[in-house]
Write an enzyme that holds these catalytic residues in place. Structure first.
Site, PDB file in Angstrom:
ATOM      1  N   ASN A 214       0.853  -1.203   0.000  1.00  0.00           N
ATOM      2  CA  ASN A 214       0.000   0.000   0.000  1.00  0.00           C
ATOM      3  C   ASN A 214       0.882   1.245   0.000  1.00  0.00           C
ATOM      4  OD1 ASN A 214       0.491   0.815   2.865  1.00  0.00           O
ATOM      5  ND2 ASN A 214      -0.371  -1.229   3.202  1.00  0.00           N
ATOM      6  N   ASP A 283      -5.012  -6.013   4.573  1.00  0.00           N
ATOM      7  CA  ASP A 283      -6.151  -6.776   5.083  1.00  0.00           C
ATOM      8  C   ASP A 283      -6.152  -8.204   4.561  1.00  0.00           C
ATOM      9  OD1 ASP A 283      -7.249  -4.759   6.645  1.00  0.00           O
ATOM     10  OD2 ASP A 283      -8.135  -3.790   4.872  1.00  0.00           O
ATOM     11  N   LYS A 293       9.656 -16.802  -9.091  1.00  0.00           N
ATOM     12  CA  LYS A 293       8.926 -15.743  -9.793  1.00  0.00           C
ATOM     13  C   LYS A 293       7.919 -16.392 -10.760  1.00  0.00           C
ATOM     14  CE  LYS A 293       9.499 -11.818 -12.824  1.00  0.00           C
ATOM     15  NZ  LYS A 293      10.352 -11.158 -13.797  1.00  0.00           N
ATOM     16  N   ASP A 309      -6.334  -9.366  12.708  1.00  0.00           N
ATOM     17  CA  ASP A 309      -6.498  -7.976  13.154  1.00  0.00           C
ATOM     18  C   ASP A 309      -5.610  -7.797  14.391  1.00  0.00           C
ATOM     19  OD1 ASP A 309      -7.301  -5.525  14.293  1.00  0.00           O
ATOM     20  OD2 ASP A 309      -9.184  -5.623  13.190  1.00  0.00           O
ATOM     21  N   ILE A 310      -4.462  -7.192  14.168  1.00  0.00           N
ATOM     22  CA  ILE A 310      -3.445  -7.087  15.233  1.00  0.00           C
ATOM     23  C   ILE A 310      -3.958  -6.248  16.394  1.00  0.00           C
ATOM     24  CG2 ILE A 310      -1.062  -6.391  15.717  1.00  0.00           C
ATOM     25  CD1 ILE A 310      -0.580  -6.573  12.639  1.00  0.00           C
ATOM     26  N   PHE A 327      -5.688   3.852  13.931  1.00  0.00           N
ATOM     27  CA  PHE A 327      -5.911   4.835  12.880  1.00  0.00           C
ATOM     28  C   PHE A 327      -6.937   4.251  11.920  1.00  0.00           C
ATOM     29  CE2 PHE A 327      -3.058   8.544  12.807  1.00  0.00           C
ATOM     30  CZ  PHE A 327      -2.396   8.306  13.997  1.00  0.00           C
TER      31      PHE A 327
HETATM   32  O1  C5P Z   1      -9.720  -2.532  10.142  1.00  0.00           O
HETATM   33  P1  C5P Z   1      -8.896  -1.440   9.588  1.00  0.00           P
HETATM   34  O2  C5P Z   1      -7.737  -1.916   8.757  1.00  0.00           O
HETATM   35  O3  C5P Z   1      -9.643  -0.405   8.849  1.00  0.00           O
HETATM   36  O4  C5P Z   1      -8.338  -0.686  10.896  1.00  0.00           O
HETATM   37  C1  C5P Z   1      -7.289   0.200  10.891  1.00  0.00           C
HETATM   38  C2  C5P Z   1      -6.523   0.123  12.185  1.00  0.00           C
HETATM   39  O5  C5P Z   1      -6.325  -1.239  12.558  1.00  0.00           O
HETATM   40  C3  C5P Z   1      -5.136   0.708  12.062  1.00  0.00           C
HETATM   41  O6  C5P Z   1      -4.760   1.225  13.324  1.00  0.00           O
HETATM   42  C4  C5P Z   1      -4.285  -0.498  11.669  1.00  0.00           C
HETATM   43  O7  C5P Z   1      -2.933  -0.321  12.050  1.00  0.00           O
HETATM   44  C5  C5P Z   1      -4.952  -1.618  12.456  1.00  0.00           C
HETATM   45  N1  C5P Z   1      -4.940  -2.915  11.784  1.00  0.00           N
HETATM   46  C6  C5P Z   1      -4.435  -4.024  12.433  1.00  0.00           C
HETATM   47  N2  C5P Z   1      -4.424  -5.252  11.845  1.00  0.00           N
HETATM   48  C7  C5P Z   1      -4.938  -5.425  10.604  1.00  0.00           C
HETATM   49  C8  C5P Z   1      -5.484  -4.309   9.935  1.00  0.00           C
HETATM   50  C9  C5P Z   1      -5.452  -3.082  10.546  1.00  0.00           C
HETATM   51  O8  C5P Z   1      -3.969  -3.876  13.557  1.00  0.00           O
HETATM   52  N3  C5P Z   1      -4.925  -6.588  10.041  1.00  0.00           N
END
Ligand code: C5P
Length: 406
Positions: A214, A283, A293, A309-310, A327
């Site tokens: 990204n 995501d 490759k 989702d960390i 954020f």
């Molecule tokens: O769910 P979303 O990606 O929109 O949420 C954004 C927030 O969640 C940011 O603070 C990002 O660093 C964190 N995040 C995370 N793990 C993920 C995706 C996003 O901790 N897989």
């Protein structure tokens, strides 16, 4: 508290005497540095008497006598030592000329060299003729300083020494002293915090050379790390791919993928009193990345799964009192999305920003947004990421105090 007071060559230089007294009345020790121009208006003796300290006027002071002793380490580079020893630097009065020199990084006299070497907060109190103040060059220089995090106090409005009436009067010494003390306070108000900050964008491999990534530059996370360190916090910076250079002075952990970032965050979590997830985490990840490759074909289908989702996991596993901050970079309805994510992730604060706006957010030096918690919402106007980081830190400090009253 040690205050460096830089006095420039303007008629308001005599008012710096009153500021010296005011700062001392409030318990500060004051080291005055005068430019050559200032000496035309007031003598160093005046400030020596008012500050009970030697006044510094030249970059080319004689070498200190300790050097003659031959003691190792006895030689100090004066302007570097002075910049390192103090808590805050205030320029009063700051002339149009000195403001221009500061904005452009000149270091050809003692005061400008100290300003460049100083990592401490800088407060600038301008004083000049109204036309000089309103000139686009001066206004642009002031804006440059403001965006770097320099605090500008005044100028006030009224009768000017040149006979004109308007903006350009030096702010009152008590008002300048208020700002100086508040700025010095902020240098240690997060000394008890260990802040884990993530920055940059993760990369999920597709094959040996390609990845899903990204546009994150890492600049917001780095600005937060700088602001936190400037306030005395210990910072653990976990960064993925970035285009900006990371700040020095903190613990660095390099990661590439979301899974590596997850491991690093959960490993460091017990040490942190605050977690700020400014990283743009992918995501999705490729189910089976190819070791070699991939050959070019007319069409390619990739199977993707969601990354963990960390932030949500870290919020679940945190010890009591750890503040969790996320954020939300959105292209539509950022505030509504921010509120939803705050709830769903079980975190304390989220900074929502609209990344569809040109000139802010991803890859930009500027940002704007809304800071959201269960208690309130606050607009963060368009500013440099460093200024925005400072506002976020102000907010987090009070939120952290609410969670952990000391
Ligand atoms: O769910 P979303 O990606 O929109 O949420 C954004 C927030 O969640 C940011 O603070 C990002 O660093 C964190 N995040 C995370 N793990 C993920 C995706 C996003 O901790 N897989």
């Amino acid at each position: 508290m040690k205050v460096l007071l830089g006095v420039c060559g303007g008629i308001a230089a005599y008012k710096a005497g009153e500021l010296t007294r005011e700062l001392r009345r409030r318990g500060a020790t004051v080291q005055v540095i005068m430019t050559a121009g200032a000496e035309h208006f007031v003598t160093p003796l005046t400030f020596a008497a008012l500050s009970s300290n030697q006044v510094m006027t030249s970059l080319w002071q004689p070498v200190n006598s300790d050097v003659a002793s031959g003691e190792p380490g006895a030689f100090d580079i004066e302007h570097i030592r002075v910049a390192q020893d103090a808590d805050v630097l205030v320029l009063a009065p700051a002339t149009a000329n000195f403001i221009a020199r500061l904005a452009h990084g000149f270091a050809d006299d003692l005061l400008s060299a100290i300003c460049l070497a100083a990592k401490i907060p800088i407060v600038v109190a301008p004083a000049m003729n109204v036309n000089m103040w309103l000139h686009p060059a001066t206004q642009a220089n002031i804006e440059t300083l403001r965006q770097r995090g320099v605090q500008i106090v005044g100028p006030g409005s009224g009768d000017l020494a040149c006979g004109m009436v308007g903006d350009g009067r030096l702010a009152e010494p008590t008002e300048i002293a208020d700002h100086v003390l508040a700025a010095a306070q902020r240098t240690s108000d997060m000394a008890n915090e260990t802040i884990l900050i993530t920055a940059g964008g993760t990369r999920e491999p597709i094959d040996a050379v390609r990845f899903i990534g990204n546009r994150s530059s890492g600049k917001m996370g780095f600005a937060l790390a700088e602001a936190a360190m400037a306030r005395g916090a210990k910072v653990i910076l976990i960064h993925a791919a970035t285009t900006a250079a990371p700040p020095a002075g903190c613990e660095h952990i390099h990661v590439t993928t979301a899974a590596q970032m997850e491991r690093a965050v959960l490993e460091q979590l017990p040490r942190a009193s605050m977690v700020i997830m400014a990283a743009a985490v992918s995501d999705y990840q490729v189910v089976s990345p190819h070791a070699q490759k991939l050959k070019k074909t007319t069409a390619l289908t990739l199977e993707l799964t969601q990354t963990p989702d960390i932030l949500r996991q870290a919020a679940q596993q945190r010890r009591a009192g750890t503040l969790m901050v996320g954020f939300a970079a959105e292209t539509e309805h950022p505030v509504e999305e921010g509120r939803r994510k705050l709830r769903e992730k079980g975190i304390d604060v989220i900074v929502a920003n609209d990344v569809s706006q040109p000139g802010q957010g991803f890859d930009s030096d500027q940002n704007a947004g809304t800071i959201i918690s269960a208690h309130d919402e606050r607009m963060l106007p368009l500013s440099s990421k460093r200024v925005m980081a400072e506002s976020i830190m102000d907010y987090l400090r009070t939120t952290s105090l609410r969670l952990n009253p000391r």
